[in-house]
Design an enzyme around this catalytic site. Structure first.
Site, PDB file in Angstrom:
ATOM      1  N   ASP A  39       1.024  -1.167   0.112  1.00  0.00           N
ATOM      2  CA  ASP A  39       0.129   0.027   0.025  1.00  0.00           C
ATOM      3  C   ASP A  39       0.780   1.270   0.025  1.00  0.00           C
ATOM      4  O   ASP A  39       0.315   2.339   0.464  1.00  0.00           O
ATOM      5  CB  ASP A  39      -0.973   0.185   1.152  1.00  0.00           C
ATOM      6  CG  ASP A  39      -0.222   0.069   2.275  1.00  0.00           C
ATOM      7  OD1 ASP A  39       0.974  -0.269   2.470  1.00  0.00           O
ATOM      8  OD2 ASP A  39      -0.819   0.355   3.631  1.00  0.00           O
ATOM      9  N   HIS A  90      23.554   6.521 -19.067  1.00  0.00           N
ATOM     10  CA  HIS A  90      22.527   6.791 -18.163  1.00  0.00           C
ATOM     11  C   HIS A  90      22.719   6.114 -16.710  1.00  0.00           C
ATOM     12  O   HIS A  90      21.909   5.537 -16.302  1.00  0.00           O
ATOM     13  CB  HIS A  90      21.051   6.431 -18.566  1.00  0.00           C
ATOM     14  CG  HIS A  90      20.529   7.555 -19.467  1.00  0.00           C
ATOM     15  ND1 HIS A  90      19.343   7.438 -20.118  1.00  0.00           N
ATOM     16  CD2 HIS A  90      21.026   8.708 -19.906  1.00  0.00           C
ATOM     17  CE1 HIS A  90      19.019   8.557 -21.054  1.00  0.00           C
ATOM     18  NE2 HIS A  90      20.094   9.347 -20.804  1.00  0.00           N
ATOM     19  N   ASP A 150      25.150  14.705 -14.657  1.00  0.00           N
ATOM     20  CA  ASP A 150      24.041  15.291 -15.520  1.00  0.00           C
ATOM     21  C   ASP A 150      22.823  15.098 -14.504  1.00  0.00           C
ATOM     22  O   ASP A 150      22.387  13.850 -14.117  1.00  0.00           O
ATOM     23  CB  ASP A 150      23.972  13.950 -16.593  1.00  0.00           C
ATOM     24  CG  ASP A 150      22.926  14.168 -17.760  1.00  0.00           C
ATOM     25  OD1 ASP A 150      21.946  15.097 -17.445  1.00  0.00           O
ATOM     26  OD2 ASP A 150      23.022  13.608 -18.817  1.00  0.00           O
ATOM     27  N   ASP A 183      17.955  20.522 -17.733  1.00  0.00           N
ATOM     28  CA  ASP A 183      18.791  18.895 -18.032  1.00  0.00           C
ATOM     29  C   ASP A 183      20.060  19.508 -18.231  1.00  0.00           C
ATOM     30  O   ASP A 183      20.451  20.194 -19.407  1.00  0.00           O
ATOM     31  CB  ASP A 183      18.150  18.325 -19.091  1.00  0.00           C
ATOM     32  CG  ASP A 183      18.821  16.997 -19.683  1.00  0.00           C
ATOM     33  OD1 ASP A 183      19.659  16.703 -18.803  1.00  0.00           O
ATOM     34  OD2 ASP A 183      18.618  16.281 -20.804  1.00  0.00           O
ATOM     35  N   HIS A 232      25.352   9.011 -29.556  1.00  0.00           N
ATOM     36  CA  HIS A 232      23.983   9.354 -29.307  1.00  0.00           C
ATOM     37  C   HIS A 232      23.668  10.768 -29.879  1.00  0.00           C
ATOM     38  O   HIS A 232      24.714  11.265 -30.584  1.00  0.00           O
ATOM     39  CB  HIS A 232      23.685   9.558 -27.722  1.00  0.00           C
ATOM     40  CG  HIS A 232      24.497  10.707 -26.954  1.00  0.00           C
ATOM     41  ND1 HIS A 232      24.391  12.065 -26.999  1.00  0.00           N
ATOM     42  CD2 HIS A 232      25.659  10.210 -26.129  1.00  0.00           C
ATOM     43  CE1 HIS A 232      25.486  12.678 -26.359  1.00  0.00           C
ATOM     44  NE2 HIS A 232      26.173  11.585 -25.679  1.00  0.00           N
ATOM     45  N   HIS A 282      17.846  17.011 -27.722  1.00  0.00           N
ATOM     46  CA  HIS A 282      16.305  16.568 -27.587  1.00  0.00           C
ATOM     47  C   HIS A 282      15.513  17.633 -27.083  1.00  0.00           C
ATOM     48  O   HIS A 282      16.049  18.691 -26.460  1.00  0.00           O
ATOM     49  CB  HIS A 282      16.441  15.352 -26.705  1.00  0.00           C
ATOM     50  CG  HIS A 282      16.696  15.737 -25.167  1.00  0.00           C
ATOM     51  ND1 HIS A 282      15.911  16.287 -24.297  1.00  0.00           N
ATOM     52  CD2 HIS A 282      18.063  15.194 -24.567  1.00  0.00           C
ATOM     53  CE1 HIS A 282      16.835  16.147 -23.243  1.00  0.00           C
ATOM     54  NE2 HIS A 282      17.903  15.590 -23.477  1.00  0.00           N
ATOM     55  N   HIS A 291      12.766  14.413 -21.955  1.00  0.00           N
ATOM     56  CA  HIS A 291      12.757  14.121 -23.364  1.00  0.00           C
ATOM     57  C   HIS A 291      11.520  14.425 -23.918  1.00  0.00           C
ATOM     58  O   HIS A 291      10.679  13.805 -23.868  1.00  0.00           O
ATOM     59  CB  HIS A 291      13.222  12.717 -23.728  1.00  0.00           C
ATOM     60  CG  HIS A 291      14.493  12.505 -23.155  1.00  0.00           C
ATOM     61  ND1 HIS A 291      14.971  11.084 -23.097  1.00  0.00           N
ATOM     62  CD2 HIS A 291      15.806  13.263 -22.930  1.00  0.00           C
ATOM     63  CE1 HIS A 291      16.281  10.855 -22.604  1.00  0.00           C
ATOM     64  NE2 HIS A 291      16.665  12.294 -22.531  1.00  0.00           N
ATOM     65  N   GLU A 294      24.185  18.615 -26.311  1.00  0.00           N
ATOM     66  CA  GLU A 294      24.799  17.741 -25.386  1.00  0.00           C
ATOM     67  C   GLU A 294      25.944  16.807 -25.873  1.00  0.00           C
ATOM     68  O   GLU A 294      25.709  15.568 -26.055  1.00  0.00           O
ATOM     69  CB  GLU A 294      24.082  17.158 -24.243  1.00  0.00           C
ATOM     70  CG  GLU A 294      22.761  16.544 -24.990  1.00  0.00           C
ATOM     71  CD  GLU A 294      21.901  15.596 -24.284  1.00  0.00           C
ATOM     72  OE1 GLU A 294      22.461  14.592 -23.432  1.00  0.00           O
ATOM     73  OE2 GLU A 294      20.798  15.784 -23.986  1.00  0.00           O
ATOM     74  N   TYR A 335      33.108   9.196 -25.372  1.00  0.00           N
ATOM     75  CA  TYR A 335      33.291   8.195 -24.208  1.00  0.00           C
ATOM     76  C   TYR A 335      34.229   7.080 -24.798  1.00  0.00           C
ATOM     77  O   TYR A 335      34.062   6.497 -25.844  1.00  0.00           O
ATOM     78  CB  TYR A 335      31.862   7.602 -23.964  1.00  0.00           C
ATOM     79  CG  TYR A 335      30.646   8.748 -23.652  1.00  0.00           C
ATOM     80  CD1 TYR A 335      30.443   9.084 -22.750  1.00  0.00           C
ATOM     81  CD2 TYR A 335      30.025   9.144 -25.286  1.00  0.00           C
ATOM     82  CE1 TYR A 335      29.563  10.160 -22.495  1.00  0.00           C
ATOM     83  CE2 TYR A 335      28.922  10.160 -24.831  1.00  0.00           C
ATOM     84  CZ  TYR A 335      28.805  10.529 -23.577  1.00  0.00           C
ATOM     85  OH  TYR A 335      27.882  11.550 -23.677  1.00  0.00           O
ATOM     86  N   ARG A 366      30.587  14.354 -21.110  1.00  0.00           N
ATOM     87  CA  ARG A 366      29.504  15.103 -21.963  1.00  0.00           C
ATOM     88  C   ARG A 366      29.481  16.574 -21.195  1.00  0.00           C
ATOM     89  O   ARG A 366      29.535  16.647 -20.059  1.00  0.00           O
ATOM     90  CB  ARG A 366      28.252  14.135 -21.545  1.00  0.00           C
ATOM     91  CG  ARG A 366      27.048  14.949 -22.400  1.00  0.00           C
ATOM     92  CD  ARG A 366      25.925  13.850 -22.326  1.00  0.00           C
ATOM     93  NE  ARG A 366      25.429  13.372 -21.123  1.00  0.00           N
ATOM     94  CZ  ARG A 366      25.384  12.254 -20.722  1.00  0.00           C
ATOM     95  NH1 ARG A 366      26.420  11.195 -21.301  1.00  0.00           N
ATOM     96  NH2 ARG A 366      25.022  11.730 -19.438  1.00  0.00           N
ATOM     97  N   GLU A 389      26.420  19.478 -21.349  1.00  0.00           N
ATOM     98  CA  GLU A 389      25.249  20.032 -21.885  1.00  0.00           C
ATOM     99  C   GLU A 389      24.631  21.213 -21.484  1.00  0.00           C
ATOM    100  O   GLU A 389      24.524  21.417 -20.142  1.00  0.00           O
ATOM    101  CB  GLU A 389      24.253  18.732 -21.353  1.00  0.00           C
ATOM    102  CG  GLU A 389      22.617  18.849 -21.720  1.00  0.00           C
ATOM    103  CD  GLU A 389      21.908  17.553 -21.288  1.00  0.00           C
ATOM    104  OE1 GLU A 389      22.302  16.766 -20.276  1.00  0.00           O
ATOM    105  OE2 GLU A 389      20.802  17.390 -21.930  1.00  0.00           O
TER     106      GLU A 389
HETATM  107  N1  GLY Z   1      19.849  13.425 -18.756  1.00  0.00           N
HETATM  108  C1  GLY Z   1      19.570  12.700 -19.905  1.00  0.00           C
HETATM  109  C2  GLY Z   1      19.783  13.294 -20.832  1.00  0.00           C
HETATM  110  O1  GLY Z   1      20.712  14.189 -21.112  1.00  0.00           O
HETATM  111  O2  GLY Z   1      19.209  13.135 -22.087  1.00  0.00           O
HETATM  112 MN    MN Z   2      21.155  15.305 -19.169  1.00  0.00          MN
HETATM  113 MN    MN Z   3      19.757  15.678 -22.296  1.00  0.00          MN
END
Ligand code: GLY
Ligand code: MN
Ligand code: MN
Length: 439
Positions: A42, A246, A263, A274, A353, A357, A364, A387, A391, A413, A415
């Site tokens: 619950d 991730h 991140d 983000d 990647h 986005h 996203h 971003e 890597y 990375r 961003e």
């Molecule tokens: N934090 C997930 C991304 O940067 O897309």
């Molecule tokens: Mn991110």
């Molecule tokens: Mn992102």
């Protein structure tokens, strides 16, 4: 002290409902709320409203459902909400009554949730298309299928009932992609708090700092400064964890000489920021780390420089890809002409990647990145991340062989969150330098 944020005025929600109903024409749209989810027995997860229902109605309570009809007379919005219930309200707090829901949402009619099954066949009367996400709402879907069956069986005498079922994203994604002033104020607030959280984190960096402590500093600032809390699972990846895109367990202790990739972002009023920065744990990059960090930062700047109304998402990505490919050649990790290497996607083992986005109610966020064969053209009011990353995880080491050994485990990375403006762009996270002082 004021409230963290004010609810969206009903008159403004009505504008969204009008825009959606114009796109619907003679169709109907059914948007069920997000269900309450249990983590055990619950005990519930914190409730997060469904983004589409929230965008259209401002409703934040569980167990709600909206039916929007288009047509020449303008929008007609019926909301189904849970009725007042003293026993439930003892545990979860007061529920608004129908009049309060109507005043707060701009709805035309507010009914108890228990009337959905009876009301749906009438709600579909005379519409040729039904916007409903099949497979996503099992409980509501049973009522929808029943209503469709009844609408069809009446059809021989009174029209034929809906013939097409379409995903609501077909209408709502396009509308949500262009942010209004209210949304931009919340994204800005989220970006500002997130920048302050990273500034607090920078004071904690040092040899042997645990990933979880950095996570705690960020998330405590998110909430303490008036954010909702993390807009997505916080990533604090030290050493080779930086190469896990991730990574989320945040269970390792960061060591001197390593990088830590962070991140994270809060949301405010459900709108997300983000942000990613990559730091040397002890304040000084190694030569390899500095070279990779520099090329990623240059790719970030090159991609942001492209952003203006009329540019495409693909052009933003290409700017990043070109600079990263040049950098990989300069480091001796790729060989050949940059143009050919880009065409062959030789950068992909290192940069697997996309560059961007959309950002909004969902981290996203919704909206197509291409329309048919053509990349999306940017317009003022859209918000996107930039971003780029490099890597040196297992895939890159396999692809580059011995040449990459000195870079093993390096992951970078960077961003930022970018608003497209009529003149070009605004970097909403520019308040946080991308390169650490003294790095
Ligand atoms: N934090 C997930 C991304 O940067 O897309
Ligand atoms: Mn991110
Ligand atoms: Mn992102």
């Amino acid at each position: 002290m004021t409230n963290r944020f004010d609810p969206l005025p009903a008159a403004h929600l009505r504008e969204r409902q009008k825009a959606a109903s114009q796109a619907l024409g003679s169709a109907a749209m059914i948007l069920p709320g997000a269900p309450v989810r249990h983590r055990s027995r619950d005990t519930e997860y914190p409730y997060r409203p469904d983004s589409e229902l929230y965008w259209l109605t401002g409703l934040t309570a569980p167990d709600s459902l909206a039916v929007l009809r288009g047509g020449e007379d303008g929008p007609h919005l019926t909301l189904f909400v849970p009725p007042r219930d003293p026993e439930a309200e003892l545990w979860a707090g007061a529920r608004p009554d129908a009049d309060e829901v109507q005043a707060g949402t701009g709805a035309d009619l507010v009914l108890p949730l228990s009337e959905v099954a009876d009301h749906l066949p009438d709600a579909l009367d005379g519409c040729d298309t039904l916007y409903f996400r099949l497979g996503a709402h099992p409980r509501t879907e049973a009522h929808v299928v029943d209503a469709l069956r009844r609408a069809r069986s009446r059809g021989q005498r009174r029209g034929r009932g809906p013939r097409r079922i379409v995903d609501p994203g077909e209408v709502l994604d396009e509308l949500r992609l262009r942010k209004d002033a209210y949304e931009l104020a919340l994204i800005r607030a989220a970006a500002d708090i997130t920048v302050r959280a990273f500034q607090a984190l920078e004071g904690e960096l040092g040899p042997d700092v645990p990933e979880w402590r950095l996570q705690a500093v960020l998330e405590s600032t998110f909430r303490g400064e008036g954010g909702d809390g993390p807009a997505y699972p916080t990533i604090v990846g030290s050493g080779a964890n930086a190469c896990v895109l991730h990574y989320g367990s945040n269970e390792r202790v960061a060591r001197a000489g390593e990088l830590v990739l962070v991140d994270a972002g809060t949301s405010v009023g459900y709108y997300a920021a983000d942000l990613t920065r990559t730091y040397p744990v002890d304040g000084r990059f190694t030569a390899e780390q500095r070279a990779v960090h520099q090329m990623v930062d240059q790719a970030r700047a090159a991609a942001i420089a492209v952003i203006r109304p009329g540019a495409t998402v693909q052009e933003v990505h290409s700017a990043a890809v070109t600079r990263l490919t040049e950098g990989l050649v300069e480091l001796g990790l790729l060989e050949g002409e940059v143009e050919g290497l880009v065409a062959e996607e030789s950068y992909k083992p290192f940069f697997p990647h996309q560059t961007s986005h959309w950002l909004g109610l969902d981290v996203h966020d919704v909206g197509d990145y291409a329309l048919g064969e053509s990349s999306r053209v940017l317009e003022a009011g859209m918000v996107l991340t930039v971003e780029p990353g490099i890597y040196f995880g297992p895939g890159a080491l396999d692809a580059a062989g011995e040449r990459a050994e000195a870079f093993a485990g390096v992951g970078v990375r960077i961003e930022d969150d970018i608003l497209v403006t009529p003149e070009g762009h605004e970097n909403l996270t520019a308040g946080l330098p991308t390169t650490p002082a003294g790095g």
